[in-house]
Scaffold this active site. Structure first.
Site, mmCIF file in Angstrom:
data_model
loop_
_atom_site.group_PDB
_atom_site.id
_atom_site.type_symbol
_atom_site.label_atom_id
_atom_site.label_comp_id
_atom_site.label_asym_id
_atom_site.label_seq_id
_atom_site.Cartn_x
_atom_site.Cartn_y
_atom_site.Cartn_z
ATOM 1 C CE1 TYR A 108 -3.784 2.477 0.813
ATOM 2 C CE2 TYR A 108 -1.972 3.624 1.887
ATOM 3 C CZ TYR A 108 -3.249 3.625 1.358
ATOM 4 O OH TYR A 108 -3.985 4.784 1.370
ATOM 5 C CD GLU A 196 -6.031 4.418 -1.342
ATOM 6 O OE1 GLU A 196 -7.052 4.236 -2.050
ATOM 7 O OE2 GLU A 196 -6.075 4.423 -0.101
#
Ligand code: GDP
Ligand code: MN
Length: 383
Positions: A108, A196
């Protein structure tokens, strides 16, 4: 404003952030088939809707043949994709077709502004591929933050430190450092408030790729990004917010049943608090703006009432440059042309409040003197 995955990936490519090879977007099964063919007969088909969790909801499928590609596309295009983020579902109108990749690690990575430190911050975790909110709850230690000094910028050693703390595979540290620096430049120059990458994928052939990309651009900076104009046009998912945007009304839909019209963002938010305190649920934020004329007030009322959830309306105006009698005229004009079936409580204070009250006296509109009284009245009427 949110970008779709395919738009975000086009942006990333300009900054040399590695993304899987793609064959563009398609809106018909035939076009999907042709796209998969151009990739060599296999491809990943990804629903382009503004929501995370598409994978689990059936919005990401691998086609191993052209027949399968047609079949998957026929099912996916037009489907209502119900994700945990958007349970009511989003209709899939277009899909992105990408080369299939073999992922060996999912990480992530994101960049967001941190209002407390007034800096942009990297968020990094070895636990990618799933909701970062869930990781934050179950295993907060697995999330590493790195805030960037705006004057100094990025130091490579800080990125390495973060990569090590996050327990990412050190064999890929060099590639991840390059990836993070390019992503940061992309984030800054596009005036983003979210970049993101989840997952940032390590593939079996040793690449570091943005397998997914979610970008949000600061609306206040859109004027200097003509390249996002098309994306801005179709970015409002809520039809009421889209209509408000067209009419240049500051409106946010909140989902409750008490429609609100106030002037000034501060008073609007205080009114939301008062309605909540009285036990009600605001349907919207709506700031009618300073010095609103009757016509604008009528338009705002029409927008509020077009939401079928609205069971009552609270109008709370503090007259400064706004004249209360002008607001009253607008509300009365609105109720005369619209088919109003719900109670409307009106609280007017300040400039020409008495003149406003006099106009309301001969109508069905329900007056209130204080904001608290007004909130209590509308909440009890809505029930
Ligand atoms: P999201 O569910 O909306 O966040 O969509 P993602 O694009 O992140 O996809 C969800 C998951 O699908 C990823 O975490 C991957 O595990 C998987 N995925 C996406 N693209 C590929 C691909 O090309 N190959 C493989 N093997 N898995 C993929
Ligand atoms: Mn994802």
């Amino acid at each position: 404003m949110k970008l779709h995955e395919y738009q975000a990936k086009e942006l990333l490519k300009k900054y040399e952030v590695a993304v899987p090879k793609n064959a563009g977007i398609a809106t018909t099964p035939e076009a999907v088939r042709a796209a998969v063919e151009s990739l060599g007969g296999r491809g990943v088909i990804k629903a382009q809707v503004h929501s995370g969790g598409r994978g689990k909801a059936g919005g990401i499928k691998v086609a191993n043949s052209l027949e399968e590609a047609t079949q998957i596309a026929a099912n996916m295009l037009g489907m209502l994709l119900k994700t945990h983020q958007v349970p009511e579902g989003l209709t899939v109108e277009q899909v992105l077709i990408e080369e299939p990749i073999t992922i060996v690690q999912e990480y992530y990575l994101s960049v967001v502004p941190d209002r407390n430190s007034q800096r942009n911050v990297f968020i990094l975790s070895a636990k990618g591929g799933m909701d970062i909110e869930a990781v934050a709850e179950e295993d907060p230690e697995a999330i590493v933050h790195l805030s960037i000094d705006p004057l100094i910028g990025i130091n490579d050693f800080e990125l390495r430190e973060a990569i090590v703390s996050a327990k990412l595979d050190p064999a890929f540290a060099n590639k991840i450092v390059v990836f993070m620096k390019s992503l940061y430049r992309c984030y800054l120059e596009s005036d983003s408030i979210l970049a993101e990458i989840n997952p940032m994928a390590i593939t079996s052939d040793g690449r570091v790729l943005a397998a997914d990309a979610k970008f949000q651009i600061d609306d206040s900076a859109l004027f200097r990004h003509k390249e996002f104009e098309a994306a801005a046009q179709e970015s409002f998912e809520d039809p009421f917010e889209a209509e408000a945007h067209r009419q240049d009304i500051a409106y946010v839909r909140l989902g409750g049943d008490v429609g609100l019209m106030c002037n000034g963002a501060g008073l609007t938010m205080s009114t939301i608090d008062e309605v909540k305190r009285a036990g009600g649920n605001p349907a919207n934020f709506l700031d009618v703006g300073g010095g609103a004329q009757a016509e604008r007030v009528s338009k705002c009322l029409a927008l509020i009432l077009s939401d079928p959830n609205v069971k009552g309306v609270l109008i709370n105006i503090f007259g400064g440059i706004t004249w209360c009698d002008e607001v009253a005229k607008g509300v009365i004009a609105g109720t005369e042309t619209l088919d109003v079936k719900v109670p409307i409580v009106v609280r007017l204070a300040g400039t020409r409040a008495q003149e406003g009250a006099a106009l309301l006296a001969s109508t069905n509109l329900i007056p209130a003197t204080t904001m608290q009284e007004a909130a209590a009245k509308i909440v009890s009427l809505v029930g």
